[in-house]
Design a protein around this motif. Sequence first.
Motif, PDB file in Angstrom:
ATOM      1  N   ARG A   1       0.999  -1.205  -0.118  1.00  0.00           N
ATOM      2  CA  ARG A   1      -0.179   0.329   0.261  1.00  0.00           C
ATOM      3  C   ARG A   1       1.176   1.133  -0.310  1.00  0.00           C
ATOM      4  NH1 ARG A   1      -1.234   3.921   3.177  1.00  0.00           N
ATOM      5  NH2 ARG A   1      -0.061   3.346   4.286  1.00  0.00           N
ATOM      6  N   ALA A   2       1.924   1.148   0.731  1.00  0.00           N
ATOM      7  CA  ALA A   2       3.002   2.264   0.395  1.00  0.00           C
ATOM      8  C   ALA A   2       3.689   2.469  -0.492  1.00  0.00           C
ATOM      9  CB  ALA A   2       3.858   2.419   2.127  1.00  0.00           C
ATOM     10  N   SER A   3       3.796   1.753  -0.997  1.00  0.00           N
ATOM     11  CA  SER A   3       4.680   1.708  -2.534  1.00  0.00           C
ATOM     12  C   SER A   3       3.798   2.476  -3.600  1.00  0.00           C
ATOM     13  CB  SER A   3       5.053  -0.027  -2.665  1.00  0.00           C
ATOM     14  OG  SER A   3       5.806   0.432  -4.270  1.00  0.00           O
ATOM     15  N   ALA A   4       2.792   1.976  -3.282  1.00  0.00           N
ATOM     16  CA  ALA A   4       1.502   1.899  -4.420  1.00  0.00           C
ATOM     17  C   ALA A   4       0.878   4.265  -4.199  1.00  0.00           C
ATOM     18  CB  ALA A   4       0.316   1.580  -4.504  1.00  0.00           C
ATOM     19  N   GLU A   5       1.213   4.084  -3.027  1.00  0.00           N
ATOM     20  CA  GLU A   5       0.749   5.902  -3.017  1.00  0.00           C
ATOM     21  C   GLU A   5       1.532   6.576  -2.818  1.00  0.00           C
ATOM     22  OE1 GLU A   5      -0.095   6.109   1.969  1.00  0.00           O
ATOM     23  OE2 GLU A   5      -2.325   5.457   1.615  1.00  0.00           O
TER      24      GLU A   5
END
Length: 86
Positions: free
Chosen positions: A63-67
Amino acid sequence: MSFALFVLVAAALPADPPPAAKSRRDDPNALVCRRPPVTGSLVQGRRICRTRAQLRAESEAARASAETAQDHGAITSCAAQVLGGC
């Protein structure tokens, strides 16, 4: 005789299981195994097992990588931008 046996059996049983034993779904150390589908095969597959804590950490990292990718403009939210829209 049967009443005495009942009393002995009732005394041997725990009144309530401990809270951790009630819900294994909340245990971060519980092992969860999944078999993700393999493209092009109906029978092949690998079983992947992780603890709930590991799955939660992997999900958070994805999720953090996508954000981060969205914040830096690598991913746009408008699919019509390719066609000149938005």
